[in-house]
Motif scaffolding. Structure first.
Motif: not given
Length: 606
Positions: A562-566, A549-559, A573-578, A429-431
């Motif tokens: 994109k970074t985890i923050n993106q 399926s778009s949620v799964y594509n974004t979270l896992v497939v990630n063609e 949506g914002e905010p997504v800081d820790a 994972g990215e982290t």
């Protein structure tokens, strides 16, 4: 046509990739292949297919660096595949000679990886990746290479660390505990002689290291059996607390050695302590953020630890109908098809998995006493399809059995789904503290309507709530243990114990000595709690999205790499800081409860 060719090639390799119990063991072949591997540095510096690539004069074009990164991938892929297979075989009981040969292989792979990470050509390649704006996928590769380099230890340090860890593991395996009871009520006395006051609490087998046999009235119960049978809370507490500190005397030197090695590693990298060093590249990047999260998750458990067994013996388990694993798996697949998965039966125990028309790989199924997966081969786009072994219990009679199968199948699908051209991007994972949120989200999605939720006062609910608070407390202990003396996040861990369990555990010096993960996971012990919380929040927040399926594509497939923050920004949506996410999770907003005045904006990926 290309898919068919790949599918035929994949089928032809199935014999080699069967379980360790196959009639003709592939272990000798695996070890032979392992020991013949050479470091990629030999390929890049010697007279080989890569020798024409000179990193000292390479142009700064995307194409040149991409070509070099693909050459690196090709040279490392055999090592990665053997490493995965090695981990698979090590999960089985093997003869001593086979274990020794696997250890030889493991040491050889470690040597190769050390040479690779220390090689000048890799340093030049990572400098080039960092020095220019290349593709997002190459940025993800750089992230993984940096993580490997930062956490790399010398062979001497690794040897000392593994020796200390092995000693601690062995110490915790000691189940025997002998107590001198002064209170008659704490004894389960089977001897008519009231003067006998010694009872042994431990495993059900005789302690071979005891200098003398147990006395006649020794009940020789396991710690769990004693706590279930004993209804006096004073006796429960005394025995439980003594048991938690049973390994302290034996493990103290080894645990101090682990702390010394980890502190030195942090100091070499310019950090005050190992807690700050290990968290620096995580989503929760500081001890303060981890403390804020753990504090937000602290609540009173249903019972004190010493009363858990007795409490459960008095509670009722949830009723659930028995179901065959094959039937439940079919239900899971029907649910997975709504995300774009499709399944093809190759043989009775081999399933071929497709996702939106793309062949992902195969799942090998074998019966077992519990459901779990092993990665046989990780997918790499353009190079190889994935292979996963799914072990599962044939008949499922408890809710936990059903949950385990759903989670295992979700893990298998998630492991086959990544779409990068690089093994490291697909498997790391990215982290570390966000690496599993995709498969956890998928497990929640697949289990919806298939596995019933816990009822509030059930035995299962009690165990779940208790286990969570135990993890919260242990995460606090691990964070404190690796923090500088003057910077410890928690000044009074004994108070933190009371916050979670009401009762008092008056020996804080015993806290680090009762769980092995303190030396394997360390300050990152919080990550399982964090990822479970974040994935649950993601699932609840995106349930309104029509295109799941778009949620799964974004979270896992990630063609799009994109970074985890993106990705979180797309889904939440914002905010997504820790700090904001910790607060959002604590507030527990779901889309259905959201009002126009709420400060958070939920979105859906297109």
């Amino acid at each position: 046509m290309l898919r068919s060719i790949f599918a035929i090639a994949l089928s032809s390799s199935l014999i080699f990739t069967t379980a360790a119990k196959a009639a003709v063991s592939p272990l000798p072949l695996l070890v032979e292949q392992c020991l013949q591997l050479h470091s990629p540095s030999d390929s890049f510096t010697g007279d080989s297919q890569f020798s024409h690539i000179n990193l000292a004069v390479i142009s700064q074009s995307d194409e040149a660096v991409i070509k070099q990164s693909h050459a690196l991938e090709a040279s490392l892929l055999s090592l990665f595949n053997i490493k995965d297979r090695l981990q698979y075989y090590r999960s089985y009981p093997l003869p001593r000679l086979d274990l020794e040969s696997l250890l030889q292989c493991q040491l050889h792979l470690a040597d190769i990886m050390a040479q690779t990470l220390n090689s000048p050509w890799l340093a030049r390649l990572t400098d080039q990746l960092a020095g220019a704006a290349y593709s997002k996928e190459l940025s993800q590769l750089l992230n993984r290479l940096d993580a490997l380099e930062v956490n790399h230890l010398s062979l001497a340090q690794k040897s000392q660390l593994h020796t200390a860890q092995a000693s601690i593991k062995q110490g915790l395996r000691t189940q025997q505990l002998t107590l001198q009871f002064t209170e008659q009520d704490c004894q389960f006395n089977t001897d008519p002689n009231p003067s006998a006051v010694t009872n042994r609490v431990g495993s059900n087998s005789e302690d071979k290291h005891s200098p003398e046999p147990p006395i006649r009235n020794a009940f020789n119960l396991s710690i769990a059996a004693y706590l279930i049978k004993q209804d006096d809370p004073v006796c429960q507490k005394r025995v439980w607390q003594a048991y938690q500190g049973r390994a302290k005397e034996k493990n103290q030197p080894a645990l101090e050695r682990v702390l010394q090695l980890k502190t030195q590693q942090a100091d070499d990298k310019g950090f005050t302590d190992y807690a700050s060093f290990s968290l620096a590249k995580q989503f929760l990047a500081t001890p303060e953020l981890v403390k804020t999260f753990l504090d937000s998750q602290t609540e009173v458990a249903p019972t004190a630890p010493w009363n858990l067994g007795h409490h459960l013996s008095q509670s009722k388990s949830m009723h659930t109908a028995n179901i065959a694993a094959a039937e439940l798996m079919n239900n899971i697949q029907v649910r997975a098809q709504t995300l774009g998965f499709s399944f093809e039966i190759v043989t009775g125990d081999i399933q071929r998995v497709w996702y939106q028309g793309r062949l992902l790989g195969d799942i090998f199924i074998e019966p077992s006493n519990r459901s779990k997966i092993h990665i046989l081969r990780s997918p790499v786009l353009g190079r190889q399809f994935g292979q996963v072994q799914l072990s599962m219990k044939p008949e499922l009679s408890r809710i936990k059995d059903k949950q385990d199968l759903v989670k295992a199948y979700a893990s298998a699908l998630a492991a086959l789904s990544p779409s990068s051209h690089y093994y490291l991007v697909n498997t790391i994972g990215e982290t570390l503290d966000t690496s599993n949120i995709g498969e956890l989200w998928l497990a929640l999605y697949l289990g919806e309507g298939i596995v019933e939720p816990y009822t509030e006062l059930s035995r299962e609910s009690t165990v779940s709530r208790f286990a969570r608070q135990l993890k919260v407390f242990r995460a606090k202990v691990a964070l404190n243990f690796y923090s500088n003396v003057s910077l410890k996040p928690y000044k009074r861990l004994d108070v933190e114990f009371i916050e979670s369990f009401t009762g008092e555990w008056a020996r804080p010096e015993d806290y680090p000595y009762n769980f092995y993960a303190i030396v394997t996971i360390g300050p990152l012990y919080y990550q399982q709690l964090w990822q479970a919380s974040l994935s649950q929040y993601l699932y609840q927040s995106t349930k309104h999205c029509k295109n799941q399926s778009s949620v799964y594509n974004t979270l896992v497939v990630n063609e799009d790499s994109k970074t985890i923050n993106q990705r979180l920004r797309i889904l939440l949506g914002e905010p997504v800081d820790a700090l904001s996410l910790i607060k959002r999770i604590q507030d527990g907003f779901s889309y259905s409860e959201k009002s126009p005045q709420d400060q958070y904006t939920f979105t859906c990926p297109i």
